[in-house]
Write a protein that holds these residues in place. Structure first.
Motif, mmCIF file in Angstrom:
data_model
loop_
_atom_site.group_PDB
_atom_site.id
_atom_site.type_symbol
_atom_site.label_atom_id
_atom_site.label_comp_id
_atom_site.label_asym_id
_atom_site.label_seq_id
_atom_site.Cartn_x
_atom_site.Cartn_y
_atom_site.Cartn_z
ATOM 1 N N LEU A 150 0.847 -1.184 0.000
ATOM 2 C CA LEU A 150 0.000 0.000 0.000
ATOM 3 C C LEU A 150 0.882 1.232 0.000
ATOM 4 O O LEU A 150 2.007 1.199 0.483
ATOM 5 C CB LEU A 150 -0.859 0.016 1.269
ATOM 6 N N ASN A 151 0.326 2.291 -0.545
ATOM 7 C CA ASN A 151 1.023 3.569 -0.472
ATOM 8 C C ASN A 151 0.910 4.053 0.973
ATOM 9 O O ASN A 151 -0.193 4.284 1.463
ATOM 10 C CB ASN A 151 0.335 4.536 -1.434
ATOM 11 N N PRO A 152 2.033 4.182 1.721
ATOM 12 C CA PRO A 152 1.972 4.528 3.147
ATOM 13 C C PRO A 152 1.286 5.868 3.404
ATOM 14 O O PRO A 152 0.576 6.028 4.399
ATOM 15 C CB PRO A 152 3.431 4.571 3.586
ATOM 16 N N LEU A 153 1.449 6.812 2.505
ATOM 17 C CA LEU A 153 0.833 8.118 2.678
ATOM 18 C C LEU A 153 -0.698 8.017 2.602
ATOM 19 O O LEU A 153 -1.422 8.514 3.468
ATOM 20 C CB LEU A 153 1.355 9.078 1.597
ATOM 21 N N LYS A 154 -1.161 7.280 1.579
ATOM 22 C CA LYS A 154 -2.602 7.108 1.437
ATOM 23 C C LYS A 154 -3.163 6.299 2.602
ATOM 24 O O LYS A 154 -4.251 6.584 3.111
ATOM 25 C CB LYS A 154 -2.921 6.371 0.131
ATOM 26 N N ALA A 155 -2.417 5.310 3.071
ATOM 27 C CA ALA A 155 -2.874 4.480 4.170
ATOM 28 C C ALA A 155 -3.030 5.296 5.441
ATOM 29 O O ALA A 155 -4.019 5.151 6.179
ATOM 30 C CB ALA A 155 -1.879 3.325 4.394
ATOM 31 N N SER A 156 -2.088 6.202 5.693
ATOM 32 C CA SER A 156 -2.174 7.009 6.914
ATOM 33 C C SER A 156 -3.344 7.999 6.824
ATOM 34 O O SER A 156 -4.019 8.257 7.819
ATOM 35 C CB SER A 156 -0.855 7.742 7.185
ATOM 36 N N LYS A 157 -3.606 8.514 5.648
ATOM 37 C CA LYS A 157 -4.748 9.414 5.479
ATOM 38 C C LYS A 157 -6.052 8.689 5.716
ATOM 39 O O LYS A 157 -6.982 9.204 6.298
ATOM 40 C CB LYS A 157 -4.744 10.005 4.055
ATOM 41 N N ARG A 158 -6.103 7.438 5.215
ATOM 42 C CA ARG A 158 -7.303 6.640 5.388
ATOM 43 C C ARG A 158 -7.576 6.397 6.886
ATOM 44 O O ARG A 158 -8.693 6.448 7.344
ATOM 45 C CB ARG A 158 -7.133 5.292 4.663
ATOM 46 N N ARG A 159 -6.492 6.127 7.604
ATOM 47 C CA ARG A 159 -6.614 5.869 9.034
ATOM 48 C C ARG A 159 -7.120 7.128 9.772
ATOM 49 O O ARG A 159 -7.947 7.040 10.663
ATOM 50 C CB ARG A 159 -5.265 5.441 9.604
ATOM 51 N N ALA A 160 -6.620 8.287 9.337
ATOM 52 C CA ALA A 160 -6.967 9.547 10.001
ATOM 53 C C ALA A 160 -8.417 9.935 9.759
ATOM 54 O O ALA A 160 -9.044 10.588 10.585
ATOM 55 C CB ALA A 160 -6.034 10.642 9.514
ATOM 56 N N ALA A 161 -8.963 9.505 8.631
ATOM 57 C CA ALA A 161 -10.337 9.918 8.273
ATOM 58 C C ALA A 161 -11.386 9.256 9.160
ATOM 59 O O ALA A 161 -11.182 8.239 9.733
ATOM 60 C CB ALA A 161 -10.593 9.561 6.824
#
Ligand code: SF4
Length: 92
Positions: free
Chosen positions: A81-92
């Motif tokens: 997974l793209n780590p940046l996108k994954a962290s954004k998903r988690r934050a949402a």
């Protein structure tokens, strides 16, 4: 011109008023590796490729570049997974 021999009704670059000008005067049937490709079409005279008059030559030096039934390495992805996108998903 539209083919009047083996791929009757199909527009073909090799057809002219004198007939088929492809090497041998006719298309060649598909080869085993073409099985499953969407470019294969059943004609009364046999199975032919809608893109190439000589399918065997497309496989002589590796895979056919127009084959629709091959999965390329990039299609499969690498499972990461793209780590940046994954962290954004988690934050949402
Ligand atoms: S596109 Fe390639 S694989 Fe598909 S039928 Fe034609 S020669 Fe065969």
């Amino acid at each position: 011109m539209v083919c009047t021999s083996v791929k009757e009704g199909y527009e073909c670059f090799f057809m002219n008023k004198k007939g088929c000008e492809f090497n041998g005067g006719t298309c060649h049937t598909v080869v085993e590796q073409c099985e499953g490709c969407q470019k294969v079409k059943d004609f009364p005279t046999g199975k032919y490729c809608l893109s190439f008059p000589d399918p065997a030559s497309k496989w002589r030096h590796g895979n056919c570049n127009m084959a629709t039934h091959l999965k390329t390495a990039s299609d499969k992805g690498n499972g990461k997974l793209n780590p940046l996108k994954a962290s954004k998903r988690r934050a949402a």
